[in-house]
Design a protein around this motif. Structure first.
Motif, PDB file in Angstrom:
ATOM      1  N   TYR A  76       0.825  -1.213   0.000  1.00  0.00           N
ATOM      2  CA  TYR A  76       0.000   0.000   0.000  1.00  0.00           C
ATOM      3  C   TYR A  76       0.857   1.261   0.000  1.00  0.00           C
ATOM      4  O   TYR A  76       0.489   2.277  -0.600  1.00  0.00           O
ATOM      5  CB  TYR A  76      -0.972  -0.013   1.191  1.00  0.00           C
ATOM      6  CG  TYR A  76      -2.162  -0.901   0.927  1.00  0.00           C
ATOM      7  CD1 TYR A  76      -3.299  -0.400   0.299  1.00  0.00           C
ATOM      8  CD2 TYR A  76      -2.145  -2.253   1.264  1.00  0.00           C
ATOM      9  CE1 TYR A  76      -4.380  -1.220   0.022  1.00  0.00           C
ATOM     10  CE2 TYR A  76      -3.215  -3.082   0.989  1.00  0.00           C
ATOM     11  CZ  TYR A  76      -4.335  -2.560   0.364  1.00  0.00           C
ATOM     12  OH  TYR A  76      -5.398  -3.378   0.069  1.00  0.00           O
ATOM     13  N   TYR A  80       0.287   3.282  -3.346  1.00  0.00           N
ATOM     14  CA  TYR A  80      -0.617   4.411  -3.123  1.00  0.00           C
ATOM     15  C   TYR A  80      -0.097   5.453  -2.133  1.00  0.00           C
ATOM     16  O   TYR A  80      -0.786   6.430  -1.856  1.00  0.00           O
ATOM     17  CB  TYR A  80      -1.978   3.902  -2.618  1.00  0.00           C
ATOM     18  CG  TYR A  80      -2.535   2.793  -3.480  1.00  0.00           C
ATOM     19  CD1 TYR A  80      -2.769   2.982  -4.841  1.00  0.00           C
ATOM     20  CD2 TYR A  80      -2.815   1.537  -2.939  1.00  0.00           C
ATOM     21  CE1 TYR A  80      -3.267   1.958  -5.634  1.00  0.00           C
ATOM     22  CE2 TYR A  80      -3.317   0.514  -3.724  1.00  0.00           C
ATOM     23  CZ  TYR A  80      -3.535   0.730  -5.074  1.00  0.00           C
ATOM     24  OH  TYR A  80      -4.020  -0.277  -5.856  1.00  0.00           O
ATOM     25  N   SER A 195     -14.586  -1.112   0.060  1.00  0.00           N
ATOM     26  CA  SER A 195     -13.964  -0.956  -1.252  1.00  0.00           C
ATOM     27  C   SER A 195     -13.356  -2.287  -1.694  1.00  0.00           C
ATOM     28  O   SER A 195     -12.344  -2.726  -1.158  1.00  0.00           O
ATOM     29  CB  SER A 195     -12.888   0.135  -1.207  1.00  0.00           C
ATOM     30  OG  SER A 195     -12.372   0.383  -2.502  1.00  0.00           O
ATOM     31  N   ASP A 196     -14.011  -2.916  -2.666  1.00  0.00           N
ATOM     32  CA  ASP A 196     -13.565  -4.199  -3.200  1.00  0.00           C
ATOM     33  C   ASP A 196     -12.575  -3.910  -4.326  1.00  0.00           C
ATOM     34  O   ASP A 196     -12.958  -3.503  -5.420  1.00  0.00           O
ATOM     35  CB  ASP A 196     -14.778  -4.984  -3.706  1.00  0.00           C
ATOM     36  CG  ASP A 196     -14.401  -6.339  -4.285  1.00  0.00           C
ATOM     37  OD1 ASP A 196     -13.206  -6.621  -4.475  1.00  0.00           O
ATOM     38  OD2 ASP A 196     -15.332  -7.126  -4.574  1.00  0.00           O
ATOM     39  N   GLU A 197     -11.293  -4.150  -4.050  1.00  0.00           N
ATOM     40  CA  GLU A 197     -10.211  -3.764  -4.955  1.00  0.00           C
ATOM     41  C   GLU A 197      -9.445  -4.972  -5.481  1.00  0.00           C
ATOM     42  O   GLU A 197      -8.253  -4.897  -5.778  1.00  0.00           O
ATOM     43  CB  GLU A 197      -9.292  -2.777  -4.232  1.00  0.00           C
ATOM     44  CG  GLU A 197     -10.052  -1.568  -3.685  1.00  0.00           C
ATOM     45  CD  GLU A 197      -9.189  -0.593  -2.875  1.00  0.00           C
ATOM     46  OE1 GLU A 197      -7.959  -0.776  -2.823  1.00  0.00           O
ATOM     47  OE2 GLU A 197      -9.770   0.355  -2.299  1.00  0.00           O
ATOM     48  N   GLU A 200      -7.446  -4.478  -8.626  1.00  0.00           N
ATOM     49  CA  GLU A 200      -6.817  -3.160  -8.581  1.00  0.00           C
ATOM     50  C   GLU A 200      -5.678  -2.961  -9.575  1.00  0.00           C
ATOM     51  O   GLU A 200      -5.442  -1.835 -10.037  1.00  0.00           O
ATOM     52  CB  GLU A 200      -6.307  -2.865  -7.165  1.00  0.00           C
ATOM     53  CG  GLU A 200      -5.253  -3.840  -6.666  1.00  0.00           C
ATOM     54  CD  GLU A 200      -4.855  -3.557  -5.217  1.00  0.00           C
ATOM     55  OE1 GLU A 200      -4.540  -2.396  -4.902  1.00  0.00           O
ATOM     56  OE2 GLU A 200      -4.849  -4.501  -4.410  1.00  0.00           O
ATOM     57  N   SER A 210      -7.964   4.340  -4.394  1.00  0.00           N
ATOM     58  CA  SER A 210      -8.701   3.755  -3.282  1.00  0.00           C
ATOM     59  C   SER A 210      -9.306   4.849  -2.421  1.00  0.00           C
ATOM     60  O   SER A 210      -8.637   5.845  -2.119  1.00  0.00           O
ATOM     61  CB  SER A 210      -7.775   2.895  -2.416  1.00  0.00           C
ATOM     62  OG  SER A 210      -8.472   2.429  -1.280  1.00  0.00           O
ATOM     63  N   LEU A 212      -9.612   4.695   0.558  1.00  0.00           N
ATOM     64  CA  LEU A 212      -8.780   4.755   1.770  1.00  0.00           C
ATOM     65  C   LEU A 212      -7.922   6.016   1.788  1.00  0.00           C
ATOM     66  O   LEU A 212      -7.662   6.588   2.855  1.00  0.00           O
ATOM     67  CB  LEU A 212      -7.848   3.539   1.819  1.00  0.00           C
ATOM     68  CG  LEU A 212      -8.234   2.294   2.587  1.00  0.00           C
ATOM     69  CD1 LEU A 212      -7.110   1.276   2.487  1.00  0.00           C
ATOM     70  CD2 LEU A 212      -8.581   2.583   4.032  1.00  0.00           C
ATOM     71  N   VAL A 220     -13.738   3.524   5.970  1.00  0.00           N
ATOM     72  CA  VAL A 220     -13.430   2.799   4.733  1.00  0.00           C
ATOM     73  C   VAL A 220     -12.676   1.523   5.088  1.00  0.00           C
ATOM     74  O   VAL A 220     -11.707   1.546   5.855  1.00  0.00           O
ATOM     75  CB  VAL A 220     -12.592   3.642   3.753  1.00  0.00           C
ATOM     76  CG1 VAL A 220     -12.168   2.795   2.547  1.00  0.00           C
ATOM     77  CG2 VAL A 220     -13.378   4.869   3.278  1.00  0.00           C
ATOM     78  N   ALA A 222     -10.808  -1.632   3.015  1.00  0.00           N
ATOM     79  CA  ALA A 222     -10.330  -2.048   1.685  1.00  0.00           C
ATOM     80  C   ALA A 222     -10.093  -3.552   1.679  1.00  0.00           C
ATOM     81  O   ALA A 222      -9.504  -4.113   2.602  1.00  0.00           O
ATOM     82  CB  ALA A 222      -9.048  -1.312   1.315  1.00  0.00           C
ATOM     83  N   SER A 224      -8.689  -6.779  -0.832  1.00  0.00           N
ATOM     84  CA  SER A 224      -7.992  -7.162  -2.055  1.00  0.00           C
ATOM     85  C   SER A 224      -7.527  -8.606  -1.917  1.00  0.00           C
ATOM     86  O   SER A 224      -7.859  -9.292  -0.946  1.00  0.00           O
ATOM     87  CB  SER A 224      -6.823  -6.222  -2.356  1.00  0.00           C
ATOM     88  OG  SER A 224      -6.395  -6.392  -3.689  1.00  0.00           O
TER      89      SER A 224
END
Length: 373
Positions: A76, A80, A195-197, A200, A210, A212, A220, A222, A224
């Motif tokens: 992450y 991100y 949040s379904d990533e 991604e 995201s 997030l 939120v 997340a 994955s």
């Protein structure tokens, strides 16, 4: 006599499975949501070395090995610029279990869960299993989820809403502005944004954002997995990232339902996340080429199809009887209404299959389309 629970009686076997069972043995399968690439060699070696050394013989921590959770946190940061505490991660048995424990930990009986329609089949089923009330909402013409639609659907009974980008079954990718809005909605309305990533990294235009990154509260969560990014569907290794107070509640569900994710899969995932990423890029480039092939083929057949910007699905509008005609001719596609009422009049095609098979399938689809128009 013990009867069945209402929650399980409201859930049926996926319409996708019914299509597979109706297909012939030699059918070209464009229904599978599974990459046709091998798991990267370095991920396999991670599991093999752990097995041979005996490290995979015992339970891991309920949350997962410290090394895997550190690798997820580092991912992450790398992808991100987000600082995630490894203690705020649970390694799960695929993204499906991550969705399950998130809903179980946050939804009380009767509370609403808002999700896209058409959308991933598990959202409705897992809401029922959590004793919640499914609240599907429609999409824009480009098959993205409009934050305004979500905000209008929120009531005092809303526990959560689901965002899926890149999306299954549509291949749609939400914009940065959309994701910023979803975070604002979660913050201002004090509802959970899930949040379904899972897809991604399978993006062809732009990049994944995201919610997030934009949330000012801890509203939120997340989700994955390694399943799609590293072609590891069978390894069943996903994760959930959230604030520590939310993680500790989800851990209670995970601990008693699963104990821990498979140890060999955890070591494979750690190797996948920390090792070379070139296999991912090669896979995405191939999917983009296939996407363009499929779009051209569907358009030439006279079908209208929004351009998918991610995942490996296309969702054309189709005439009545089209899915049956295509299936009768030996190509498996999934009727859009398997993904929700608003999917009626669409079909989902997966291009996670070989290029030559796709070309053959598109020729059959062209003939089938002419037959029903």
């Amino acid at each position: 006599m013990t009867d069945f629970s209402d929650r399980v009686e409201q859930v049926s076997i996926s319409g996708i499975r019914k299509v597979f069972e109706a297909a012939g043995e030699d059918a070209i399968n464009l229904g599978l949501g599974q990459p046709d690439f091998p798991t990267p060699a370095h991920a396999r070696r991670g599991a093999i070395e752990a097995i041979e050394s005996g490290r995979a013989d015992a339970y891991t921590s309920n949350k997962g090995t410290p090394q895997l959770r550190e690798a997820i946190a580092a991912k992450y940061d790398r992808d991100y610029g987000l600082e995630i505490d490894p203690e705020d991660v649970i390694a799960t048995s695929g993204g499906s279990e991550a969705l399950h424990i998130t809903l179980q930990a946050h939804v009380d009986p009767g509370e609403e869960v808002i999700f896209p329609d058409p959308g991933f089949v598990s959202y409705d089923a897992l809401t029922h299993i959590a004793d919640g009330t499914p609240k599907p909402v429609g999409l824009r013409d480009d098959l993205t989820l409009d934050p305004a639609t979500v905000e209008e659907a929120i009531t005092d009974e809303t526990a959560a809403f689901v965002v899926n980008s890149p999306a299954n079954p549509t291949g749609a990718v939400q914009s940065e502005d959309d994701m910023r809005e979803f975070a604002r909605i979660a913050d201002e309305h004090d509802v959970l944004c899930i949040s379904d990533e899972v897809y991604e990294h399978i993006i062809f235009e732009g990049e994944h954002h995201s919610p997030l990154k934009f949330a000012e509260t801890d509203n939120v969560v997340a989700i994955s997995a390694c399943s799609k990014t590293y072609s590891m569907t069978g390894w069943r290794l996903g994760w959930v990232v959230a604030s520590n107070r939310r993680i500790e509640r989800m851990l209670r569900v995970h601990q008693y339902g699963q104990a821990c994710a498979s140890a060999p899969a955890q070591y494979a995932a750690e190797a996948a996340l920390t090792g070379p990423q070139e296999p991912v890029q090669e896979m995405v480039e191939t999917f983009e080429q296939r996407r363009d092939l499929v779009l051209d083929g569907l358009t030439d057949a006279g079908l209208e199809v929004p351009t998918p910007e991610g995942a490996f699905y296309a969702m054309p509008k189709v005439p009545e009887g089209w899915c049956e005609e295509v299936l009768d001719r030996g190509v498996v596609v999934v009727p859009g209404d398997a993904f929700g009422a608003n999917g009626a009049g669409y079909a989902r095609l997966s291009y996670a299959t070989g290029t030559e098979e796709l070309k053959e399938a598109l020729e059959i689809i062209d003939d089938a389309t002419q037959a029903v128009q």
